[in-house]
Scaffold this active site. Sequence first.
Site, PDB file in Angstrom:
ATOM      1  N   LEU A 184     -17.859  -3.555   2.774  1.00  0.00           N
ATOM      2  CA  LEU A 184     -18.858  -2.607   2.260  1.00  0.00           C
ATOM      3  C   LEU A 184     -18.788  -2.493   0.745  1.00  0.00           C
ATOM      4  O   LEU A 184     -19.255  -1.504   0.166  1.00  0.00           O
ATOM      5  CB  LEU A 184     -18.656  -1.236   2.908  1.00  0.00           C
ATOM      6  CG  LEU A 184     -18.901  -1.212   4.418  1.00  0.00           C
ATOM      7  CD1 LEU A 184     -18.494   0.118   5.013  1.00  0.00           C
ATOM      8  CD2 LEU A 184     -20.365  -1.504   4.719  1.00  0.00           C
ATOM      9  N   GLY A 185     -18.204  -3.512   0.097  1.00  0.00           N
ATOM     10  CA  GLY A 185     -18.159  -3.491  -1.360  1.00  0.00           C
ATOM     11  C   GLY A 185     -17.415  -2.285  -1.908  1.00  0.00           C
ATOM     12  O   GLY A 185     -17.871  -1.624  -2.827  1.00  0.00           O
ATOM     13  N   TYR A 190       0.829  -1.201   0.000  1.00  0.00           N
ATOM     14  CA  TYR A 190       0.000   0.000   0.000  1.00  0.00           C
ATOM     15  C   TYR A 190       0.869   1.258   0.000  1.00  0.00           C
ATOM     16  O   TYR A 190       1.576   1.545   0.973  1.00  0.00           O
ATOM     17  CB  TYR A 190      -0.925   0.026   1.216  1.00  0.00           C
ATOM     18  CG  TYR A 190      -1.843  -1.172   1.343  1.00  0.00           C
ATOM     19  CD1 TYR A 190      -2.214  -1.937   0.242  1.00  0.00           C
ATOM     20  CD2 TYR A 190      -2.355  -1.541   2.583  1.00  0.00           C
ATOM     21  CE1 TYR A 190      -3.052  -3.034   0.370  1.00  0.00           C
ATOM     22  CE2 TYR A 190      -3.203  -2.638   2.724  1.00  0.00           C
ATOM     23  CZ  TYR A 190      -3.535  -3.375   1.616  1.00  0.00           C
ATOM     24  OH  TYR A 190      -4.364  -4.459   1.749  1.00  0.00           O
TER      25      TYR A 190
END
Length: 328
Positions: free
Chosen positions: A205-206, A57
């Site tokens: 949460l998609g 990241y």
Amino acid sequence: MTNIPTRHLGELAVSAQGLGCMGMSHGYGAADDTESIATLRHALDLGVTFLDTSDFYGAGHNEELIGRAIAGHRDEVVLATKFGFANRLGEPTRIRGDAAHVRQACEASLRRLGVDHIDLYYQHRVDPQVPIEETVGAMAELVRAGKVRHLGLSEAGAGTIRRAHAVHPIAALQSEWSLWTRDLEAEIAPVCRELGIGLVPFSPLGRGFLTGRYSSVEGLAETDIRRSQPRFADGNLERNLAIVAKLNELAAAKGVTAGQLALAWVQHRGDDVVPIPGTRRQRYLEENVAALAVELSHEDLAAIEAAAPPGQIAGTRYDATSLIYVNG
């Protein structure tokens, strides 16, 4: 500190909800370190002490950011990070699971995080060119050396999980799991439960879609990875919005948001499930934590699942190239 329940990933005790930190450095637009550090520290105040990052990241930026945020608070945190991607965002995917890379990656993560051990160390994706026994064997050496406390896998398939666990106990499997990604329910989750491995759903949460905050990609940053994901593509996005509309109706009836309802559904998958919704904003962090208090009956759960049947989700969660490394 708020009294958030504890759950277990194998023998590792963690807060019942964690914080996914990827978006603070990677994937969703420009970083804002000041805002992110404030959110990380607020998470600790709320009792969300299970923090998840990766050396991928922001090409290490995310680990450095977390290191700054938890300085002086190490004993309050259960720290999870990952290794495996040997490329930068935008470059062709390269996965490394060889023993030399495992050792090198761990040393680099410890340095960036500013800590002497990692509580939960995951292989971010399985290297198809290296036997999982070699990878986990090298990870187990890190445990014996005191540099890592517990081991995890991410997006691994059932057979790989069994082989890995035979080398060294695996505490957790981190994989995508939400109302619109339910791949692991048929085979992978049952194997984890058979072996006593906890489940850590990312993107519960998609990728924010299930909150109802996105009706198009127009408001997303040009560098936002969702712009290139099939479920956000023209045609698919419109079909998926119909699912969010149904969730909004159910949520309104319970006096919560669609995101809280979707997150509560994941929390209700079992006491061995610890979702890590990601955010860099304190108000969304608080909204997510409040989902822990949402109680769902069997009737509620059935209604939620009827609103988002797997067969009606439009588009795959990744493009074809990325799907090669899922559930391997």
